[in-house]
Design a protein around this motif. Sequence first.
Motif, mmCIF file in Angstrom:
data_model
loop_
_atom_site.group_PDB
_atom_site.id
_atom_site.type_symbol
_atom_site.label_atom_id
_atom_site.label_comp_id
_atom_site.label_asym_id
_atom_site.label_seq_id
_atom_site.Cartn_x
_atom_site.Cartn_y
_atom_site.Cartn_z
ATOM 1 N N LEU A 192 50.622 43.250 42.050
ATOM 2 C CA LEU A 192 50.822 43.541 40.637
ATOM 3 C C LEU A 192 49.514 43.391 39.883
ATOM 4 O O LEU A 192 48.835 42.368 40.012
ATOM 5 C CB LEU A 192 51.864 42.571 40.057
ATOM 6 C CG LEU A 192 52.106 42.642 38.551
ATOM 7 C CD1 LEU A 192 52.799 43.942 38.178
ATOM 8 C CD2 LEU A 192 52.929 41.441 38.097
ATOM 9 N N HIS A 193 49.155 44.416 39.114
ATOM 10 C CA HIS A 193 48.042 44.331 38.168
ATOM 11 C C HIS A 193 48.682 44.153 36.798
ATOM 12 O O HIS A 193 49.287 45.072 36.263
ATOM 13 C CB HIS A 193 47.188 45.598 38.213
ATOM 14 C CG HIS A 193 46.057 45.578 37.244
ATOM 15 N ND1 HIS A 193 45.536 46.721 36.694
ATOM 16 C CD2 HIS A 193 45.337 44.555 36.713
ATOM 17 C CE1 HIS A 193 44.544 46.408 35.872
ATOM 18 N NE2 HIS A 193 44.419 45.099 35.865
ATOM 19 N N HIS A 194 48.570 42.950 36.259
ATOM 20 C CA HIS A 194 49.241 42.603 35.001
ATOM 21 C C HIS A 194 48.214 42.611 33.875
ATOM 22 O O HIS A 194 47.258 41.845 33.897
ATOM 23 C CB HIS A 194 49.877 41.228 35.138
ATOM 24 C CG HIS A 194 50.877 40.924 34.084
ATOM 25 N ND1 HIS A 194 51.714 39.848 34.158
ATOM 26 C CD2 HIS A 194 51.196 41.548 32.917
ATOM 27 C CE1 HIS A 194 52.493 39.819 33.096
ATOM 28 N NE2 HIS A 194 52.192 40.841 32.334
ATOM 29 N N ILE A 195 48.429 43.484 32.906
ATOM 30 C CA ILE A 195 47.539 43.617 31.750
ATOM 31 C C ILE A 195 48.283 43.095 30.532
ATOM 32 O O ILE A 195 49.436 43.466 30.292
ATOM 33 C CB ILE A 195 47.150 45.089 31.514
ATOM 34 C CG1 ILE A 195 46.495 45.679 32.773
ATOM 35 C CG2 ILE A 195 46.225 45.211 30.290
ATOM 36 C CD1 ILE A 195 46.429 47.191 32.775
ATOM 37 N N GLY A 196 47.635 42.230 29.776
ATOM 38 C CA GLY A 196 48.262 41.662 28.591
ATOM 39 C C GLY A 196 47.423 41.880 27.343
ATOM 40 O O GLY A 196 46.226 41.593 27.341
#
Length: 150
Positions: free
Chosen positions: A87-91
Amino acid sequence: MEKYTHLGVYGVLIQDDHILLIQKARGPHKGKWDLPGGSIEFGEEPEFTLKREFMEETGLSPIKGSIRTAISYTIVYQYAENQMEELHHIGIIYDVELPDDQAVIKAEGDGQDSLGARWVPLESLSLLPLTPFVEMMMESVLIEEAEGEA
Protein backbone atom coordinates in the motif's frame (compact mmCIF):
# COMPACT_ATOMS: atom_id res chain seq x y z
CA MET A 1 1.40 -9.15 -4.62
CA GLU A 2 -1.25 -6.53 -5.23
CA LYS A 3 -0.19 -2.87 -5.10
CA TYR A 4 -2.59 -0.05 -4.23
CA THR A 5 -2.46 3.70 -3.76
CA HIS A 6 -4.75 5.25 -1.15
CA LEU A 7 -5.37 9.00 -0.86
CA GLY A 8 -6.88 10.30 2.34
CA VAL A 9 -7.39 13.49 4.32
CA TYR A 10 -6.48 13.66 8.02
CA GLY A 11 -6.60 16.27 10.75
CA VAL A 12 -4.32 17.32 13.60
CA LEU A 13 -6.47 18.73 16.43
CA ILE A 14 -4.67 19.78 19.61
CA GLN A 15 -6.25 21.32 22.71
CA ASP A 16 -4.79 21.77 26.19
CA ASP A 17 -1.68 19.67 25.41
CA HIS A 18 -3.83 16.78 24.12
CA ILE A 19 -4.18 15.49 20.55
CA LEU A 20 -7.38 13.90 19.25
CA LEU A 21 -6.79 10.39 17.88
CA ILE A 22 -8.94 7.46 16.81
CA GLN A 23 -8.15 3.78 17.26
CA LYS A 24 -8.12 1.88 13.97
CA ALA A 25 -10.70 -0.92 13.65
CA ARG A 26 -9.32 -2.54 10.50
CA GLY A 27 -6.62 -2.53 7.86
CA PRO A 28 -2.85 -2.77 8.20
CA HIS A 29 -2.85 -0.59 11.34
CA LYS A 30 -5.68 -2.30 13.25
CA GLY A 31 -5.49 -1.39 16.95
CA LYS A 32 -3.09 1.53 16.40
CA TRP A 33 -3.92 5.18 17.10
CA ASP A 34 -4.40 7.43 14.06
CA LEU A 35 -5.36 10.94 13.08
CA PRO A 36 -9.10 11.28 12.40
CA GLY A 37 -9.75 11.20 8.66
CA GLY A 38 -10.11 8.91 5.71
CA SER A 39 -10.72 8.38 2.03
CA ILE A 40 -11.77 11.07 -0.37
CA GLU A 41 -14.98 9.96 -2.06
CA PHE A 42 -15.40 10.46 -5.80
CA GLY A 43 -15.94 14.13 -6.63
CA GLU A 44 -15.45 15.24 -3.01
CA GLU A 45 -13.35 18.28 -2.08
CA PRO A 46 -10.59 17.42 0.44
CA GLU A 47 -11.86 19.91 3.04
CA PHE A 48 -15.35 18.37 2.84
CA THR A 49 -13.75 14.94 3.34
CA LEU A 50 -12.04 16.25 6.47
CA LYS A 51 -15.31 17.58 7.90
CA ARG A 52 -17.25 14.42 7.01
CA GLU A 53 -14.64 12.07 8.44
CA PHE A 54 -14.29 14.13 11.63
CA MET A 55 -18.06 13.97 12.15
CA GLU A 56 -18.18 10.20 11.47
CA GLU A 57 -15.18 9.26 13.60
CA THR A 58 -15.21 11.84 16.41
CA GLY A 59 -18.69 13.37 16.41
CA LEU A 60 -17.15 16.85 16.23
CA SER A 61 -18.75 19.48 14.04
CA PRO A 62 -18.26 22.17 12.92
CA ILE A 63 -14.50 22.27 12.48
CA LYS A 64 -12.15 24.56 10.59
CA GLY A 65 -9.19 23.17 8.68
CA SER A 66 -6.14 24.55 6.92
CA ILE A 67 -3.71 22.43 4.95
CA ARG A 68 -0.54 21.67 6.89
CA THR A 69 1.33 19.27 4.58
CA ALA A 70 1.08 16.19 2.37
CA ILE A 71 2.98 13.05 3.35
CA SER A 72 3.14 9.41 2.29
CA TYR A 73 4.59 6.02 3.12
CA THR A 74 4.48 2.48 1.76
CA ILE A 75 3.73 -0.66 3.75
CA VAL A 76 3.59 -4.35 2.90
CA TYR A 77 1.09 -6.28 5.01
CA GLN A 78 -1.00 -9.43 5.03
CA TYR A 79 -4.35 -8.45 3.54
CA ALA A 80 -5.88 -11.93 3.68
CA GLU A 81 -4.74 -15.40 4.68
CA ASN A 82 -2.83 -16.06 1.45
CA GLN A 83 -2.56 -12.51 0.12
CA MET A 84 0.05 -9.86 0.74
CA GLU A 85 -0.60 -6.28 -0.27
CA GLU A 86 1.68 -3.29 -0.81
CA LEU A 87 0.00 0.00 0.00
CA HIS A 88 1.20 3.49 -0.92
CA HIS A 89 -0.71 5.68 1.53
CA ILE A 90 -0.83 9.41 0.75
CA GLY A 91 -2.25 11.80 3.31
CA ILE A 92 -3.25 15.43 3.00
CA ILE A 93 -2.81 16.64 6.57
CA TYR A 94 -4.83 19.56 7.93
CA ASP A 95 -4.44 21.60 11.09
CA VAL A 96 -7.89 21.55 12.67
CA GLU A 97 -9.56 24.11 14.92
CA LEU A 98 -12.66 23.36 16.94
CA PRO A 99 -14.77 26.53 17.42
CA ASP A 100 -16.68 24.91 20.30
CA ASP A 101 -14.02 23.93 22.83
CA GLN A 102 -16.69 22.32 25.04
CA ALA A 103 -17.80 19.83 22.34
CA VAL A 104 -17.90 16.18 23.42
CA ILE A 105 -16.15 13.53 21.33
CA LYS A 106 -17.72 10.26 20.27
CA ALA A 107 -15.89 7.65 22.34
CA GLU A 108 -17.56 4.65 20.66
CA GLY A 109 -16.59 3.42 17.20
CA ASP A 110 -18.18 4.39 13.91
CA GLY A 111 -18.88 0.79 12.87
CA GLN A 112 -16.34 1.05 10.07
CA ASP A 113 -12.79 2.30 10.50
CA SER A 114 -12.74 3.61 14.08
CA LEU A 115 -13.00 1.88 17.44
CA GLY A 116 -13.52 5.30 19.05
CA ALA A 117 -11.89 8.66 19.61
CA ARG A 118 -9.79 9.81 22.55
CA TRP A 119 -7.91 12.90 23.71
CA VAL A 120 -4.32 11.71 24.25
CA PRO A 121 -1.83 13.77 26.29
CA LEU A 122 1.03 14.81 24.00
CA GLU A 123 3.60 13.50 26.48
CA SER A 124 1.95 10.03 26.31
CA LEU A 125 2.15 9.62 22.52
CA SER A 126 5.37 7.61 22.66
CA LEU A 127 3.65 5.03 24.89
CA LEU A 128 0.96 4.12 22.33
CA PRO A 129 1.07 2.08 19.12
CA LEU A 130 0.78 4.78 16.43
CA THR A 131 0.18 4.82 12.68
CA PRO A 132 2.96 6.18 10.45
CA PHE A 133 1.04 9.45 9.91
CA VAL A 134 0.90 10.13 13.66
CA GLU A 135 4.57 9.18 14.03
CA MET A 136 5.53 11.51 11.16
CA MET A 137 3.54 14.41 12.60
CA MET A 138 4.50 13.81 16.24
CA GLU A 139 7.93 15.47 16.15
CA SER A 140 6.78 18.69 14.49
CA VAL A 141 3.67 18.87 16.70
CA LEU A 142 5.69 18.49 19.89
CA ILE A 143 8.20 21.13 18.74
CA GLU A 144 5.37 23.56 17.91
CA GLU A 145 3.69 22.97 21.26
CA ALA A 146 6.97 23.52 23.13
CA GLU A 147 7.61 26.75 21.19
CA GLY A 148 4.07 27.91 21.97
CA GLU A 149 4.74 27.50 25.69
CA ALA A 150 8.05 29.39 25.55
